[in-house]
Structures are given as structure tokens and as C-alpha cells.
Scaffold this active site. Structure first.
Site, PDB file in Angstrom:
ATOM      1  N   ARG A   1       0.739  -1.287   0.039  1.00  0.00           N
ATOM      2  CA  ARG A   1      -0.108   0.239   0.212  1.00  0.00           C
ATOM      3  C   ARG A   1       0.935   1.200  -0.118  1.00  0.00           C
ATOM      4  O   ARG A   1       1.931   1.198   0.279  1.00  0.00           O
ATOM      5  CB  ARG A   1      -0.887   0.151   1.401  1.00  0.00           C
ATOM      6  CG  ARG A   1      -0.214   0.167   2.473  1.00  0.00           C
ATOM      7  CD  ARG A   1      -0.285   1.787   3.101  1.00  0.00           C
ATOM      8  NE  ARG A   1       0.617   1.484   4.218  1.00  0.00           N
ATOM      9  CZ  ARG A   1       1.698   2.046   4.489  1.00  0.00           C
ATOM     10  NH1 ARG A   1       2.184   2.133   3.303  1.00  0.00           N
ATOM     11  NH2 ARG A   1       2.380   1.974   5.431  1.00  0.00           N
TER      12      ARG A   1
ATOM     13  N   GLU B   1      -0.875  10.525   7.962  1.00  0.00           N
ATOM     14  CA  GLU B   1       0.392   9.774   8.541  1.00  0.00           C
ATOM     15  C   GLU B   1       0.347   9.864   9.972  1.00  0.00           C
ATOM     16  O   GLU B   1       0.200  10.780  10.636  1.00  0.00           O
ATOM     17  CB  GLU B   1       1.628  10.280   8.091  1.00  0.00           C
ATOM     18  CG  GLU B   1       2.589   9.291   7.454  1.00  0.00           C
ATOM     19  CD  GLU B   1       2.083   8.333   6.431  1.00  0.00           C
ATOM     20  OE1 GLU B   1       1.501   7.203   6.937  1.00  0.00           O
ATOM     21  OE2 GLU B   1       2.056   8.801   5.293  1.00  0.00           O
ATOM     22  N   HIS B   2       0.630   8.621  10.629  1.00  0.00           N
ATOM     23  CA  HIS B   2       0.622   8.331  12.210  1.00  0.00           C
ATOM     24  C   HIS B   2      -0.716   8.904  12.573  1.00  0.00           C
ATOM     25  O   HIS B   2      -0.601   9.457  14.013  1.00  0.00           O
ATOM     26  CB  HIS B   2       1.704   9.307  12.709  1.00  0.00           C
ATOM     27  CG  HIS B   2       3.284   8.783  12.469  1.00  0.00           C
ATOM     28  ND1 HIS B   2       3.697   7.865  13.021  1.00  0.00           N
ATOM     29  CD2 HIS B   2       4.062   8.845  11.302  1.00  0.00           C
ATOM     30  CE1 HIS B   2       4.835   7.313  12.555  1.00  0.00           C
ATOM     31  NE2 HIS B   2       5.217   7.787  11.495  1.00  0.00           N
TER      32      HIS B   2
ATOM     33  N   ASP C   1      -3.497   6.680  12.292  1.00  0.00           N
ATOM     34  CA  ASP C   1      -4.283   5.449  12.691  1.00  0.00           C
ATOM     35  C   ASP C   1      -4.255   4.879  14.062  1.00  0.00           C
ATOM     36  O   ASP C   1      -5.273   4.510  14.676  1.00  0.00           O
ATOM     37  CB  ASP C   1      -4.018   4.136  11.622  1.00  0.00           C
ATOM     38  CG  ASP C   1      -2.598   3.771  11.751  1.00  0.00           C
ATOM     39  OD1 ASP C   1      -1.614   4.407  12.464  1.00  0.00           O
ATOM     40  OD2 ASP C   1      -2.277   2.750  11.128  1.00  0.00           O
TER      41      ASP C   1
ATOM     42  N   GLY D   1       8.506   1.624   3.401  1.00  0.00           N
ATOM     43  CA  GLY D   1       7.533   1.997   3.789  1.00  0.00           C
ATOM     44  C   GLY D   1       6.164   1.838   2.976  1.00  0.00           C
ATOM     45  O   GLY D   1       4.875   2.552   2.946  1.00  0.00           O
TER      46      GLY D   1
ATOM     47  N   SER E   1       4.540  -1.242   3.161  1.00  0.00           N
ATOM     48  CA  SER E   1       3.962  -2.095   3.806  1.00  0.00           C
ATOM     49  C   SER E   1       3.987  -3.778   3.162  1.00  0.00           C
ATOM     50  O   SER E   1       3.188  -4.498   3.405  1.00  0.00           O
ATOM     51  CB  SER E   1       2.404  -2.122   3.818  1.00  0.00           C
ATOM     52  OG  SER E   1       1.919  -2.288   5.042  1.00  0.00           O
ATOM     53  N   SER E   2       5.347  -3.974   3.101  1.00  0.00           N
ATOM     54  CA  SER E   2       5.580  -5.474   2.542  1.00  0.00           C
ATOM     55  C   SER E   2       5.362  -6.266   3.752  1.00  0.00           C
ATOM     56  O   SER E   2       4.812  -7.515   3.729  1.00  0.00           O
ATOM     57  CB  SER E   2       7.378  -5.708   2.161  1.00  0.00           C
ATOM     58  OG  SER E   2       7.987  -5.105   3.137  1.00  0.00           O
TER      59      SER E   2
ATOM     60  N   ASP F   1      -2.680  -0.410   7.430  1.00  0.00           N
ATOM     61  CA  ASP F   1      -2.147  -1.225   6.477  1.00  0.00           C
ATOM     62  C   ASP F   1      -2.909  -2.427   6.132  1.00  0.00           C
ATOM     63  O   ASP F   1      -3.401  -2.844   4.968  1.00  0.00           O
ATOM     64  CB  ASP F   1      -0.893  -1.708   6.963  1.00  0.00           C
ATOM     65  CG  ASP F   1       0.066  -0.327   7.098  1.00  0.00           C
ATOM     66  OD1 ASP F   1      -0.492   0.565   6.737  1.00  0.00           O
ATOM     67  OD2 ASP F   1       1.213  -0.640   7.712  1.00  0.00           O
TER      68      ASP F   1
ATOM     69  N   LYS G   1      11.451  -1.638   9.489  1.00  0.00           N
ATOM     70  CA  LYS G   1      10.516  -1.481  10.726  1.00  0.00           C
ATOM     71  C   LYS G   1      10.554  -2.593  11.569  1.00  0.00           C
ATOM     72  O   LYS G   1      10.301  -2.395  12.986  1.00  0.00           O
ATOM     73  CB  LYS G   1       9.189  -1.175  10.292  1.00  0.00           C
ATOM     74  CG  LYS G   1       8.441  -0.081  11.255  1.00  0.00           C
ATOM     75  CD  LYS G   1       7.383   0.623  10.733  1.00  0.00           C
ATOM     76  CE  LYS G   1       6.143  -0.200   9.937  1.00  0.00           C
ATOM     77  NZ  LYS G   1       5.360  -1.063  10.829  1.00  0.00           N
TER      78      LYS G   1
HETATM   79  C1  GLA Z   1       3.262   2.198   9.524  1.00  0.00           C
HETATM   80  C2  GLA Z   1       2.219   1.420  10.492  1.00  0.00           C
HETATM   81  C3  GLA Z   1       0.737   1.992  10.238  1.00  0.00           C
HETATM   82  C4  GLA Z   1       0.820   3.541  10.374  1.00  0.00           C
HETATM   83  C5  GLA Z   1       2.137   4.080   9.378  1.00  0.00           C
HETATM   84  C6  GLA Z   1       2.238   5.540   9.429  1.00  0.00           C
HETATM   85  O1  GLA Z   1       3.098   1.849   8.223  1.00  0.00           O
HETATM   86  O2  GLA Z   1       2.231   0.194  10.178  1.00  0.00           O
HETATM   87  O3  GLA Z   1       0.006   1.543  10.970  1.00  0.00           O
HETATM   88  O4  GLA Z   1       1.028   4.021  11.681  1.00  0.00           O
HETATM   89  O5  GLA Z   1       3.380   3.701   9.964  1.00  0.00           O
HETATM   90  O6  GLA Z   1       1.157   6.274   9.196  1.00  0.00           O
END
Ligand code: GLA
Length: 450
Positions: free
Chosen positions: A28, A34-35, A37, A128, A130-131, A179, A223
Site C-alpha cells: 500500500r 500519516e501517524h 491510525d 514504507g 507495507s511489505s 495497512d 521497521k
Molecule cells: C506504519 C504502520 C501504520 C501507520 C504508518 C504511519 O506503516 O504500520 O499502522 O501507523 O506507519 O502512518
């Protein structure tokens, strides 16, 4: 072709296994929000046409064997038990373990199901995009099918998204639910406005004549590694922020008021307007930084209690936590998500681009999740003709997302090759092909099993 090859590779990797099925989960890109959720505030991502695919076959005896076609990821085998011990932080198998354990608990499965899995994918790692959550979702689909359960029949997509958001905390990050929700509920050629508690998705069209181009900063924001600690500063400091705002709201509106998530300010019993939230933040955080002593005074509890209830061992920055700016980001970014959704529907890319630019500034200066390379890439991208550029995902490296007139995409990419990629290069372990440095992304269907 790619799926046939994966199936063939599966049979070579597991000669004693049966004929595999395949499931896929897209990555995604977050367009705005951002930051937010993990505070229950809405976000605006879309799926991308890069994915994790898993060939899998159930096996008896509760043993799970996991391999990746990329041999940088070591082969792993683990027993399916009610409490699956996590591997050391940063191990890739933890994402699969998280899915299996989450489903065992939620669906009350008896752990007798095992499976063989072979993972492949096209999402650049640590970017960033979301793999990691795509791996969680794909593992969950494989496990559901191996247990004889169906998506839609035994568990809905919404239910699965919510449970996997919780389940992913197993890996040690305190992420929100964006995500997993977009990966499971995204649609081709649509962005998703996602609201939480309860989880709700509205799909909205993307722009007719403009495209989203994702560009890698070549700073690897893994991450599972060091970025995990920096990422967690967000959710942990927001727990303190929420507690302090709740206390201040109780002083103003009465002791019975409860703010369980920051989003409750808008959507909970108080239903505050943005201007009222702003005033409440001003009262709660009169100074840029808040020391633990300040927080203890407002909350009427000891520092030990603050650590125990909300922030654990999060180190106190010298001078205090920058909660005033963090709160400001939450409010301004929330407003950008709400307006961004409208601008998508109105097909107004220039207006949307302005919101993306403002979002980057807020992420960089108020939330402090950017880095010099991301800032440089964003600036260069605007010079190269994007109408909006911002970091996307957790930050600290990884990718930017850029809104570019579709006819100008080739020129835009050439400009960045000259003005950014000629100067920066990826560390050799993460060597990215040029096609993985600049991705013209198109939203794809949500995760599926076929
Ligand atoms: C990562 C986290 C998400 C979200 C973003 C920042 O992707 O997995 O849940 O907090 O960072 O928006």
C-alpha cells in the site's frame, strides 16, 4: 507465468508436500493521514500493484515450514501452538507467526493445522510500502485456507483486518490498523478513506489524468530493525498525549468524560469541532515540550505510574516530549484527510497536491519522522514537476509519494534520475533495480486466495 514458476519452485522446495494453492496480498501507499491510525483517526491510502504471493499447502501435525524464494530470508520451521514463541525482534518469520497466533485465538483453532509456505514478492522491502503487513495478510489467508475456513464465509474481510492489526503487535511494533485494512479491502483504481472503531472503508476514485509515483529515498527504514524503536515513539508518546488531553477535558467538561482514543474528541461523546479540539490542545500543552514532571502534575499520578500505564521505558528527551507539535500534527493531518477525500471525488489534483505538500511539512517539522534524504527527495520532486510530494508510511527513510500529471511521468522520473539518484546510492545489501526506485503505482484489488 510468475505464479506457475512459484508453484514449480514450491514443489522443488517441498518435494514431500502436495499441490500448492496461491494467495496474494498487495502493498500500500499512504496518500494522506500519516501517524493517525493508532489514535483512531482516519487515513487515506491505496493499494499498489506490487504484492506478496505465497504458494502453500496444508500439512498435518501442526508444523509450519516457511521459505522465501529470496535466500536472504532464512528457511524456518516452527510448531503451531497456542503461544508461539516469537523469534528475535527483526526476524521475518514473526510476521507469519503473528498471523497464525492471531487467527488461532480469534477463531479458536486447535493448532493441529500445519502448512508449507513459499513466499515471493515484488514490494521493495523496508520502503514504507507495507511489505510486512502484506506478509501478515497473505500468511493469514494461507492459514485460513489450510484450516478449511473461508474469507467471507467464516470471517469477513473487515473482521480479519481488525484482528490482524492487533495480531501484528506480536512483532513488537505498536502500529495502527491502516495497512491491514487497505490490503484486505482495497479496490482496483480506488483510494480508501478508512475510519476506525468501528473499521469502515469508503473507496474513492483516483485522479483521471494524474498518477501517483512512489520514489525510494534509498534510506532503508526497516521497521523490524532500528526504525521500530523510532516508530514506537509515536504511538507511545501519543498514549501520554491522550491521557493528558483526557484529564484536561475532564476539567473542562466533567469528570465522567472518557477519551479512550484521541479520535474520541471528534467522534466520542463530546463531538468537538476542530476549533474546540485546537483550544483543548492549547490548554493541555501550553508549552512546546512536556516533561514527565509536567505530565505527572496534570494527571495527578507519579512518574512511575505514567511509565506503567502509558509509555513503558520510552526515554524522556532532554527538555521533555514535544507533545504540543505532536498534537498539532494530529489535528492538521486529520483535516487534510477529510479534505483530501473530497478533492479526490472532485478530481482536483492540484488541491490534493497542496495537501500532500502540507502533510510532508507537518510530518517533518511537527511529527519529526522525516530525514534529510526524504526532505531532499521531496524538494527535488517538486522541482521535477510534481503537484504534491510527501513521505509515505512510517517515515525515517523509505519512500515518497508524488502526484504527477500522467503525461509528465517520464520527464519527472528522468529529472530525479539526474538530480537525486545520480548522487545517492543504495547500500549493497538492499540493491534496488531502477524499476524498484521509481514506481508508477496503480491501486490493485485487495488480498485474495486463488
Ligand atoms: C506504519 C504502520 C501504520 C501507520 C504508518 C504511519 O506503516 O504500520 O499502522 O501507523 O506507519 O502512518
Amino acid at each position: 507465468m510468475y505464479i506457475d514458476q512459484l508453484k514449480k519452485a514450491f514443489s522443488q522446495a517441498y518435494p514431500d508436500s502436495g499441490t500448492p494453492s496461491v494467495c496474494r496480498a498487495p502493498g500500500r501507499v499512504n496518500l494522506l493521514g500519516e501517524h493517525l491510525d493508532y489514535n483512531g483517526l482516519p487515513v487515506l491510502p491505496s493499494t499498489i500493484d506490487r504484492e506478496i504471493v505465497i504458494a502453500f499447502c496444508p500439512r498435518k501435525g501442526g508444523i509450519i515450514r516457511l521459505r522465501d524464494v529470496d535466500t536472504r530470508y532464512p528457511d524456518v520451521e516452527f510448531a503451531n501452538t497456542p503461544d508461539i514463541p516469537p523469534s528475535p525482534a527483526g526476524s521475518w518469520e514473526n510476521y507469519c507467526k503473528a498471523a497464525v497466533q492471531g487467527l488461532n485465538r480469534h477463531c479458536e483453532l486447535d493448532c493441529s493445522v500445519g502448512m508449507d509456505l513459499l513466499v515471493a514478492g515484488t514490494i521493495p522491502p523496508a520502503a514504507g510500502l507495507s511489505s510486512s503487513s502484506a506478509l501478515v495478510v497473505a500468511s493469514a489467508l494461507a492459514y485460513l485456507a489450510s484450516a478449511g475456513l473461508t474469507l467471507g464465509g467464516n470471517i469477513s474481510r473487515i473482521e480479519l483486518a481488525a484482528l490482524l492489526a492487533e495480531a501484528e503487535h506480536y512483532v513488537g511494533t505498536q502500529g495502527g490498523g491502516m495497512d491491514q485494512a487497505v490490503i484486505l479491502l482495497g479496490e482496483a483504481n480506488k483510494a480508501c478513506k478508512i475510519d476506525f472503531n468501528p473499521l469502515r472503508i469508503e473507496t474513492v476514485p483516483i485522479f483521471r489524468d494524474y498518477s501517483f509515483v512512489v520514489c525510494h529515498s534509498l534510506v532503508f527504514a526497516d521497521k523490524t530493525g532500528s526504525a521500530r524503536v523510532r516508530y514506537n515513539e509515536g504511538p507511545l508518546s501519543c498514549r501520554l498525549l491522550r491521557a493528558m488531553v483526557e484529564r484536561q477535558a475532564q476539567r473542562t467538561f466533567g469528570d465522567e468524560i472518557q477519551i479512550t482514543r484521541l479520535a474520541d474528541l471528534w467522534f466520542g461523546p463530546l463531538c468537538l469541532l476542530n476549533s474546540e479540539v485546537e483550544a483543548l490542545f492549547r490548554e493541555t500543552f501550553p508549552r512546546p515540550t512536556t516533561t514527565l514532571d509536567d505530565a505527572a502534575r496534570l494527571l495527578g499520578v507519579s512518574i512511575d505510574t505514567i511509565r506503567e500505564r502509558w509509555i513503558g521505558d520510552l526515554p524522556e528527551p532532554s527538555g521533555g516530549f514535544p507533545l504540543q507539535a505532536r498534537a498539532r500534527h494530529q489535528l492538521s493531518e486529520f483535516q487534510r484527510v477529510e479534505s483530501g477525500r473530497d478533492l479526490l471525488i472532485e478530481d482536483d489534483p492540484v488541491g490534493f497536491g497542496a495537501l500532500m505538500n502540507a502533510s510532508h511539512t507537518s510530518c517533518a517539522t511537527d511529527y519529526r519522522v522525516s530525514c534529510p534524504e526524504l526532505d531532499r527527495l521531496v524538494k527535488t520532486s517538486r522541482e521535477a514537476g510534481s503537484v504534491g510530494s510527501r513521505l509515505t508510511g512510517a517515515g525515517f527513510g523509505g519512500c515518497t509519494v508524488n502526484l504527477v500529471a500522467t503525461t509528465q511521468v517520464p520527464d519527472f522520473c528522468d529529472w530525479l534520475k539526474r538530480e537525486y539518484y545520480a548522487e545517492f546510492s543504495a547500500p549493497p545489501t538492499f540493491a534496488l533495480t531502477p524499476a524498484d526506485q521509481q514506481l508508477l503505482v496503480v491501486p490493485s484489488e485487495g488480498a485474495s486466495h486463488f
